[in-house]
Enzyme design. Sequence first.
Site, PDB file in Angstrom:
ATOM      1  N   GLU A  38      38.004  29.309  37.460  1.00 41.11           N
ATOM      2  CA  GLU A  38      36.811  28.679  38.258  1.00 41.11           C
ATOM      3  C   GLU A  38      35.886  27.710  37.583  1.00 41.11           C
ATOM      4  O   GLU A  38      34.864  28.113  37.796  1.00 41.11           O
ATOM      5  CB  GLU A  38      36.069  29.910  38.892  1.00 41.11           C
ATOM      6  CG  GLU A  38      36.939  30.955  39.655  1.00 41.11           C
ATOM      7  CD  GLU A  38      36.110  31.993  40.221  1.00 41.11           C
ATOM      8  OE1 GLU A  38      34.904  31.980  40.374  1.00 41.11           O
ATOM      9  OE2 GLU A  38      36.744  33.062  40.376  1.00 41.11           O
TER      10      GLU A  38
ATOM     11  N   GLU B 187      35.932  40.774  38.630  1.00 41.38           N
ATOM     12  CA  GLU B 187      34.571  41.191  38.358  1.00 41.38           C
ATOM     13  C   GLU B 187      34.281  42.779  38.294  1.00 41.38           C
ATOM     14  O   GLU B 187      33.401  42.937  38.973  1.00 41.38           O
ATOM     15  CB  GLU B 187      33.384  40.591  39.166  1.00 41.38           C
ATOM     16  CG  GLU B 187      33.664  39.134  39.000  1.00 41.38           C
ATOM     17  CD  GLU B 187      32.559  38.347  39.935  1.00 41.38           C
ATOM     18  OE1 GLU B 187      31.990  39.033  40.698  1.00 41.38           O
ATOM     19  OE2 GLU B 187      32.476  37.039  40.096  1.00 41.38           O
TER      20      GLU B 187
HETATM   21  C1  XIL Z   1      32.259  32.048  45.723  1.00 35.84           C
HETATM   22  C2  XIL Z   1      32.596  30.865  46.819  1.00 35.84           C
HETATM   23  O1  XIL Z   1      32.446  29.616  46.174  1.00 35.84           O
HETATM   24  C3  XIL Z   1      31.767  31.010  48.019  1.00 35.84           C
HETATM   25  O2  XIL Z   1      31.956  30.059  48.890  1.00 35.84           O
HETATM   26  C4  XIL Z   1      31.696  32.240  48.569  1.00 35.84           C
HETATM   27  O3  XIL Z   1      30.872  32.331  49.566  1.00 35.84           O
HETATM   28  C5  XIL Z   1      31.260  33.274  47.576  1.00 35.84           C
HETATM   29  O4  XIL Z   1      32.344  33.231  46.734  1.00 35.84           O
HETATM   30  N1  XIL Z   1      32.999  34.003  41.289  1.00 35.84           N
HETATM   31  C6  XIL Z   1      34.288  34.295  42.155  1.00 35.84           C
HETATM   32  C7  XIL Z   1      34.485  33.440  43.273  1.00 35.84           C
HETATM   33  O5  XIL Z   1      35.253  35.043  41.775  1.00 35.84           O
HETATM   34  O6  XIL Z   1      35.231  34.154  44.256  1.00 35.84           O
HETATM   35  C8  XIL Z   1      33.056  33.123  43.905  1.00 35.84           C
HETATM   36  O7  XIL Z   1      33.238  32.187  44.889  1.00 35.84           O
HETATM   37  C9  XIL Z   1      32.241  32.478  42.783  1.00 35.84           C
HETATM   38  C10 XIL Z   1      31.909  33.415  41.638  1.00 35.84           C
END
Ligand code: XIL
Length: 362
Positions: free
Chosen positions: A272, A165
Amino acid sequence: MNNKYSTNKIYIQQLILVLILAMGCSSSTDANEDTDELGFVGLKTLADHPVGVAIQARHLDSSQRTDLITGVFDRISAEYEMKPVPIWTGPDSYNWAASDALVDFAGSNGMTVHGHTLAWHQTTPSWLAGFSGDDTAFEAVVEDYISTVMQRYAGRVVSWDVVNEAFADASGQLRNSIYRQRMGDDYIAKLFEMARTADPNALLFYNDYGTIWDANKRNAMFAMIDDLQARGVPIDGVGLQMHITYDFPTMDAIIATMDAIAERGLLVHISELDVRINALGDLTAFTRERGELQAERIRDVVAAYNQLPAEQQFGITMWGLADSDSWLINFWGNPEWPLLFNDRFNPKLAYEGFVEALEAAQ
Ligand code: XIL
């Protein structure tokens, strides 16, 4: 091939499909010994590419979960515990408990691990944000972290999101993270170089959200990638986080972005995946109608992914196992059911959608 053989083949294919479609029931299928106990076919047995799931070390305490994880998937990502905040407790101190548990679990169950993530503005240890050394010293501790983590898991964590990101929403500008402040606008290239040196065998990814529907962010990402490639900076793939809803964005937009990655010769990771069905907050309970739309969405995304050249399919990773585990519930504040399994660990219609798309690709 004679007609009788092809008729039999079609019949067998149809039979397998019927068995798969019945997987919500408790009947088991002999289609694959590995997953016999599950009562339905694991995605890993149907897919030509890895299928992953994001988990946390505490999930390993439940055999109901671990049976499902190992039966259905063949890759894990750490949902949280391989980010810098939980691991990097001080310049020379590390907490490996959870990440070791996850990597060991994967290794003893024949699963691979995708590392997530080496640098993300949302997970900067507070001591690093307030680092008192000069910029050269900052770069040195970051390099030390990358080599320590990657070498610890070399050969076991086979791929890493090096940077997560980096670009801001809407403007597409580089976020002003501590890495950018201390290492300059070229920090992304520096981190990829460090990662390649640390573990030359690991596949290196840039990972982000919004690159499908946010034109400035997408353009900024591809400009960065083109620049890295032109300069010979090592990058192997791109992660599309794919936190989407059942009706946004369009499949055309998803396909165009995946194609643009593949055209650059890079691996495509749906890194994701989750599909919201209550983004507007109009549901207080899961409905079959919305569940069907979610299933269609999953099927369409997986089908589109399977159209990519085989050598560029790095895999599809679900961002969580069962619905109530999902980060989206806290993040958006609505009731939500974005994953493939319900809270009794039974496969949802969305799972069938995933299976249908994999079956159609065979
Ligand atoms: C999120 C996790 O799901 C949570 O448990 C944590 O607290 C914060 O991060 N983009 C990403 C992930 O790259 O690492 C994120 O995951 C969700 C958004």
